[in-house]
Motif scaffolding. Structure first.
Motif, PDB file in Angstrom:
ATOM      1  N   ASP A 158       0.830  -1.210   0.000  1.00  0.00           N
ATOM      2  CA  ASP A 158       0.000   0.000   0.000  1.00  0.00           C
ATOM      3  C   ASP A 158       0.864   1.259   0.000  1.00  0.00           C
ATOM      4  OD1 ASP A 158       0.822  -0.759   2.561  1.00  0.00           O
ATOM      5  OD2 ASP A 158      -0.949   0.058   3.553  1.00  0.00           O
TER       6      ASP A 158
ATOM      7  N   GLN B  25      -8.545  -5.993   7.628  1.00  0.00           N
ATOM      8  CA  GLN B  25      -7.652  -4.837   7.721  1.00  0.00           C
ATOM      9  C   GLN B  25      -6.770  -4.727   6.478  1.00  0.00           C
ATOM     10  OE1 GLN B  25      -7.970  -7.079  10.283  1.00  0.00           O
ATOM     11  NE2 GLN B  25      -9.246  -5.783  11.612  1.00  0.00           N
ATOM     12  N   GLU B  26      -6.249  -5.870   6.018  1.00  0.00           N
ATOM     13  CA  GLU B  26      -5.428  -5.854   4.808  1.00  0.00           C
ATOM     14  C   GLU B  26      -6.248  -5.444   3.587  1.00  0.00           C
ATOM     15  OE1 GLU B  26      -3.305  -9.459   4.185  1.00  0.00           O
ATOM     16  OE2 GLU B  26      -2.076  -9.257   5.993  1.00  0.00           O
TER      17      GLU B  26
ATOM     18  N   ARG C 196      -6.721  -1.735   3.605  1.00  0.00           N
ATOM     19  CA  ARG C 196      -5.494  -1.052   3.180  1.00  0.00           C
ATOM     20  C   ARG C 196      -5.364  -1.055   1.655  1.00  0.00           C
ATOM     21  NH1 ARG C 196      -0.946  -4.180   6.180  1.00  0.00           N
ATOM     22  NH2 ARG C 196       0.376  -2.910   4.796  1.00  0.00           N
TER      23      ARG C 196
ATOM     24  N   LYS D 257      -7.835   1.468   0.114  1.00  0.00           N
ATOM     25  CA  LYS D 257      -7.351   2.835   0.289  1.00  0.00           C
ATOM     26  C   LYS D 257      -6.148   3.133  -0.604  1.00  0.00           C
ATOM     27  CE  LYS D 257      -9.005   3.417   5.047  1.00  0.00           C
ATOM     28  NZ  LYS D 257      -8.615   3.568   6.471  1.00  0.00           N
TER      29      LYS D 257
END
Length: 255
Positions: A64, A91-92, A95, A98
């Motif tokens: 990321d 969560q990954e 990321r 985003k």
């Protein structure tokens, strides 16, 4: 776009890409390998890749962060990046979203998932894998509690054609299971309905009614087993013929 397209990957993906030793020749791609995310960043100008593939948690520089820097660079922001994440890690995934990467692939990975993503992003046609005709009992289902019996009539390292009258829509996700001849290990994986051969309007008249399936989540050891089996019995892709058994009538040909 140059004749030879270049894919830059980090070292941890190299073994998956090179499962097939003829990778570069068959795909018309040049595989460039960086030790980690940081080296991939510093080698961009030298390697000039058409595509970058790396893990969200790549050593040296996370995926990321790599994407963030790429988007901030006017000379490099056109390069697409594919990121790999753990299947059950929200969560990954967040990321990756985003980071605005070109594609997200979920582990476990295999060569066909990586290449399918690369082909789509680079605008390449799907290549024909070597396949072998066979009569192999298998099971498939859209839910583990209701497995159906099918018959694999040809197999390649990218998928199989299954003779069945229980047709499903293209893009339907399935769970499949089968055992290669001469082995005892049960292979299970996810698969995608890639195409449908209907009885009255067949796409391929040399095949029975059924489904063309693409493997999506093969374990590396299972993929290697399939590749070894195909090499032993390899025939040209267009030679595959429908599997016939004594209790299955031949389909009448229309004049």
């Amino acid at each position: 776009m140059p004749d030879i397209l270049r894919i830059l990957i980090t070292r941890d993906l190299q073994a998956i890409f090179e499962t097939d030793g003829d990778f570069s020749r068959q795909e018309g791609l040049a595989l460039l390998v960086a030790e980690d995310g940081e080296q991939a960043w510093w080698e961009l100008d030298l390697m000039r890749p058409n595509l970058v593939m790396m893990d969200i948690n790549a050593k040296g520089m996370p995926g990321d962060e790599f994407c963030r820097r790429l988007h901030q660079d006017p000379k490099r922001r056109h390069i697409p990046v594919v990121l790999m994440v753990e299947n059950r890690n929200p969560q990954e995934l967040d990321r990756c979203l985003k980071a605005r990467c070109a594609d997200i692939l979920f582990k476990p990975l295999n060569q066909h998932l990586l290449l399918a993503s690369a082909r789509r992003i680079l605008g390449l046609k799907y290549r024909s894998y070597k396949r072998v005709p066979m009569c192999l009992a298998m099971q498939y289902s859209s839910s583990p509690s209701s497995m159906r019996d099918g018959l694999c009539v040809n197999l390649c390292s990218g998928g199989m054609f299954v003779e069945t009258r229980h047709l499903l829509p293209v893009e339907q996700m399935l769970q499949i299971a089968f055992t290669l001849p001469g082995t005892t290990r049960r292979i299970t994986c996810k698969a995608n309905v890639n195409w449908v051969n209907e009885e009255h309007n067949p796409v391929n008249k040399n095949l029975p009614t059924g489904l063309g399936l693409q493997f999506l989540s093969l374990e590396l050891s299972d993929l290697l087993s399939i590749c070894r089996y195909i090499r032993r019995r390899s025939v040209p892709a267009e030679v595959g013929k429908p599997c016939r058994t004594k209790n299955r009538p031949r389909r009448n040909r229309r004049p």
